[in-house]
Design a protein around this motif. Sequence first.
Motif, PDB file in Angstrom:
ATOM      1  N   UNK A  69       3.435   5.985  -5.004  1.00 28.19           N
ATOM      2  CA  UNK A  69       3.243   5.014  -3.922  1.00 28.19           C
ATOM      3  C   UNK A  69       2.178   5.525  -2.945  1.00 28.19           C
ATOM      4  N   UNK A  70       2.263   6.822  -2.596  1.00 27.95           N
ATOM      5  CA  UNK A  70       1.301   7.383  -1.648  1.00 27.95           C
ATOM      6  C   UNK A  70      -0.094   7.441  -2.259  1.00 27.95           C
ATOM      7  N   UNK A  71      -0.174   7.758  -3.541  1.00 29.13           N
ATOM      8  CA  UNK A  71      -1.488   7.806  -4.192  1.00 29.13           C
ATOM      9  C   UNK A  71      -2.102   6.403  -4.227  1.00 29.13           C
ATOM     10  N   UNK A  72      -1.277   5.389  -4.525  1.00 24.48           N
ATOM     11  CA  UNK A  72      -1.815   4.020  -4.527  1.00 24.48           C
ATOM     12  C   UNK A  72      -2.270   3.622  -3.127  1.00 24.48           C
ATOM     13  N   UNK A  73      -1.486   4.020  -2.114  1.00 30.66           N
ATOM     14  CA  UNK A  73      -1.862   3.701  -0.731  1.00 30.66           C
ATOM     15  C   UNK A  73      -3.178   4.395  -0.371  1.00 30.66           C
ATOM     16  N   UNK A  74      -3.315   5.659  -0.778  1.00 31.61           N
ATOM     17  CA  UNK A  74      -4.540   6.402  -0.465  1.00 31.61           C
ATOM     18  C   UNK A  74      -5.747   5.746  -1.141  1.00 31.61           C
ATOM     19  N   UNK A  75      -5.550   5.296  -2.366  1.00 30.15           N
ATOM     20  CA  UNK A  75      -6.660   4.610  -3.065  1.00 30.15           C
ATOM     21  C   UNK A  75      -7.060   3.344  -2.321  1.00 30.15           C
ATOM     22  N   UNK A  76      -6.063   2.579  -1.884  1.00 32.04           N
ATOM     23  CA  UNK A  76      -6.358   1.321  -1.181  1.00 32.04           C
ATOM     24  C   UNK A  76      -7.047   1.599   0.153  1.00 32.04           C
ATOM     25  N   UNK A  77      -6.611   2.653   0.826  1.00 32.30           N
ATOM     26  CA  UNK A  77      -7.239   3.008   2.105  1.00 32.30           C
ATOM     27  C   UNK A  77      -8.679   3.454   1.894  1.00 32.30           C
TER      28      UNK A  77
ATOM     29  N   UNK B  66     -11.026   7.330  11.578  1.00 31.63           N
ATOM     30  CA  UNK B  66     -10.209   7.651  12.758  1.00 31.63           C
ATOM     31  C   UNK B  66      -9.120   6.602  13.008  1.00 31.63           C
ATOM     32  N   UNK B  67      -9.117   5.553  12.245  1.00 33.95           N
ATOM     33  CA  UNK B  67      -8.035   4.563  12.374  1.00 33.95           C
ATOM     34  C   UNK B  67      -6.858   4.876  11.452  1.00 33.95           C
ATOM     35  N   UNK B  68      -6.995   5.942  10.667  1.00 28.50           N
ATOM     36  CA  UNK B  68      -5.902   6.278   9.742  1.00 28.50           C
ATOM     37  C   UNK B  68      -4.839   7.081  10.481  1.00 28.50           C
ATOM     38  N   UNK B  69      -3.877   6.356  10.996  1.00 30.10           N
ATOM     39  CA  UNK B  69      -2.762   6.926  11.754  1.00 30.10           C
ATOM     40  C   UNK B  69      -1.508   6.855  10.881  1.00 30.10           C
ATOM     41  N   UNK B  70      -0.432   7.527  11.309  1.00 30.58           N
ATOM     42  CA  UNK B  70       0.816   7.373  10.541  1.00 30.58           C
ATOM     43  C   UNK B  70       1.226   5.904  10.392  1.00 30.58           C
ATOM     44  N   UNK B  71       1.061   5.118  11.449  1.00 28.40           N
ATOM     45  CA  UNK B  71       1.454   3.697  11.368  1.00 28.40           C
ATOM     46  C   UNK B  71       0.602   2.974  10.327  1.00 28.40           C
ATOM     47  N   UNK B  72      -0.698   3.307  10.305  1.00 21.12           N
ATOM     48  CA  UNK B  72      -1.596   2.652   9.356  1.00 21.12           C
ATOM     49  C   UNK B  72      -1.232   3.057   7.929  1.00 21.12           C
ATOM     50  N   UNK B  73      -0.903   4.328   7.759  1.00 25.34           N
ATOM     51  CA  UNK B  73      -0.492   4.769   6.417  1.00 25.34           C
ATOM     52  C   UNK B  73       0.754   3.988   5.986  1.00 25.34           C
TER      53      UNK B  73
END
Length: 247
Positions: free
Chosen positions: A142-150, A162-169
């Motif tokens: 799930x985290x790898x897919x999220x990182x790819x999308x980000x 700089x917009x990659x915050x815990x909430x954004x993750x």
Amino acid sequence: MTNLASRNVPTHVAIIMDGNGRWAKSRGLPRSMGHRKGVEAVREAVRTAGSVGIGYLTLFAFSSENWSRPESEVSDLMGLLKIFIRRDLAVLHKEHVRIRVIGDRSNLRDDILPLLIEAEETTKQNTGITLVIAFNYGSRDEMARAARAMAADAMAGRIRPDEITPERISSYLDTAGIPDPDLIIRTSGEERLSNFLLWQAAYSEFVFIPDFWPDFKRETFLAALETYAGRERRFGRVSAPPLAVGS
Ligand code: IPE
Ligand code: IPE
Ligand code: MG
């Protein structure tokens, strides 16, 4: 039956339903019987969660690592998921249950994916408990897919680093919009996460239950909720609530 009342009922309970195989083995039955019996425990858990006012119930149904089980067992588990959705969807819908599915949907068999989508679509306006089914789910995946999308959004200029915050993750994870689990229960005596909700479990309480999943009854669930109600969650702060100053 319980004086749980509205005292400290968790908003979100996540369950690692473990021990179907050992339940069957201890009775000299094939593992498939344990899984079948496990579905009955699922029905009871959903009813119990709804009756005590839990808002979200996440059930770990099949992990991204469970594909490495023997083919016949994987096929039994797929069959049971299909039967569960076909038989129970109408009842769940009538009881206002909203269904969400988390996990990797790419490469799912074409007799499974449409059922999962149908379950979500049919129930998406429901206002009762949200039943989150973790299917083909693994937290690292799930985290790898999220990182790819980000990364894709960053390269396309839709987000800045700089917009990659815990909430954004969190918003890129399958669980976007679902509050973090307050309580994670695991049955069967094992005390590990097995790649379940690693990010979301940052401040979850854990209750480990020795019973195998097919033996998880309403009473077992209520006892776990009692244990939870007695816990003090500090979220990194100190114990005593701050006194009102100057009021
Ligand atoms: C949990 O029971 C069900 C799934 C993982 C799908 P197990 O099948 O893991 O049962 P044990 O842990 O082998 O007893
Ligand atoms: C976790 O149980 C997965 C589910 C409950 C679906 P497992 O039985 O697969 O976990 P391990 O292998 O004992 O860690
Ligand atoms: Mg297991």
